[in-house]
Design a protein around this motif. Sequence first.
Motif, PDB file in Angstrom:
ATOM      1  N   THR A 135       0.865  -1.480   0.153  1.00 55.55           N
ATOM      2  CA  THR A 135       0.092  -0.071  -0.055  1.00 55.55           C
ATOM      3  C   THR A 135       0.853   1.238   0.048  1.00 55.55           C
ATOM      4  OG1 THR A 135      -0.216  -0.091   2.335  1.00 55.55           O
ATOM      5  CG2 THR A 135      -1.950  -1.166   1.047  1.00 55.55           C
ATOM      6  N   SER A 136       2.161   1.305   0.492  1.00 52.91           N
ATOM      7  CA  SER A 136       2.806   2.519   0.669  1.00 52.91           C
ATOM      8  C   SER A 136       3.774   2.613  -0.521  1.00 52.91           C
ATOM      9  CB  SER A 136       3.751   2.468   1.943  1.00 52.91           C
ATOM     10  OG  SER A 136       4.628   1.394   1.807  1.00 52.91           O
ATOM     11  N   THR A 137       3.957   1.535  -1.237  1.00 52.37           N
ATOM     12  CA  THR A 137       4.827   1.830  -2.553  1.00 52.37           C
ATOM     13  C   THR A 137       4.166   1.615  -3.718  1.00 52.37           C
ATOM     14  OG1 THR A 137       5.612  -0.584  -2.324  1.00 52.37           O
ATOM     15  CG2 THR A 137       6.735   0.706  -1.202  1.00 52.37           C
ATOM     16  N   GLY A 138       3.139   0.860  -3.696  1.00 48.54           N
ATOM     17  CA  GLY A 138       2.413   0.661  -5.144  1.00 48.54           C
ATOM     18  C   GLY A 138       2.869  -0.817  -5.630  1.00 48.54           C
ATOM     19  N   LEU A 139       3.853  -1.312  -5.023  1.00 47.49           N
ATOM     20  CA  LEU A 139       4.551  -2.559  -5.466  1.00 47.49           C
ATOM     21  C   LEU A 139       3.528  -3.764  -5.959  1.00 47.49           C
ATOM     22  CD1 LEU A 139       8.036  -2.851  -3.978  1.00 47.49           C
ATOM     23  CD2 LEU A 139       7.571  -2.054  -6.247  1.00 47.49           C
ATOM     24  N   PRO A 140       3.488  -4.367  -6.916  1.00 52.32           N
ATOM     25  CA  PRO A 140       2.713  -5.667  -6.941  1.00 52.32           C
ATOM     26  C   PRO A 140       3.165  -6.650  -5.701  1.00 52.32           C
ATOM     27  CG  PRO A 140       4.058  -5.497  -8.817  1.00 52.32           C
ATOM     28  CD  PRO A 140       4.350  -4.077  -7.935  1.00 52.32           C
ATOM     29  N   PRO A 141       2.062  -7.495  -5.300  1.00 47.99           N
ATOM     30  CA  PRO A 141       2.593  -8.452  -4.212  1.00 47.99           C
ATOM     31  C   PRO A 141       3.662  -9.234  -4.200  1.00 47.99           C
ATOM     32  CG  PRO A 141       0.041  -8.230  -4.765  1.00 47.99           C
ATOM     33  CD  PRO A 141       0.684  -7.572  -5.762  1.00 47.99           C
ATOM     34  N   GLU A 142       3.834  -9.519  -5.566  1.00 52.06           N
ATOM     35  CA  GLU A 142       5.145 -10.510  -5.731  1.00 52.06           C
ATOM     36  C   GLU A 142       6.543  -9.931  -5.634  1.00 52.06           C
ATOM     37  OE1 GLU A 142       2.685  -9.989  -8.696  1.00 52.06           O
ATOM     38  OE2 GLU A 142       1.693 -11.326  -7.612  1.00 52.06           O
TER      39      GLU A 142
END
Length: 150
Positions: A135-142
């Motif tokens: 949520t804080s970086t917007g990275l995908p879960p993987e």
Amino acid sequence: MRQGELRQLVQSTGDPAFAVDAAGRIIAANAPAAALFGATPEEALGLRCWEMAKGADERGPFCSERCPVRQAAHGRRGISNFDLLVQTTTGPRWYNVSILVVRENGQEGLSAIHVLRDVDTRKRLENLMREFVITSTGLPPEEAAKLLAV
């Protein structure tokens, strides 16, 4: 290994432990394992392990008739420890599971001893950290999981 020796081995640990036969039926369970699932060791005998543990991992249901542990054991592949969310008398809890595969004397199939160690707090913190990173970086879960695996 004889059936009695297998039961003795399961009884020898203070951690919840149970053994299943090639068909996934519980053939030995110690008191901590039986209590974890709301049974006595005698009541656990003969149950299918997936009916008792109802285990899942991060991807969803894990324990079933198509058990990856049984498949690996029958394929003579080593089984590394893994985390499993099991249904206990107090609700779902995370356990780290180690598997010992043994051949019983006079038996065609293999038995698998499951030893469980409570890792619920650690696992829930890992999941919170992963969600925070996502949520804080917007990275995908993987990608978040790779970042946290360091």
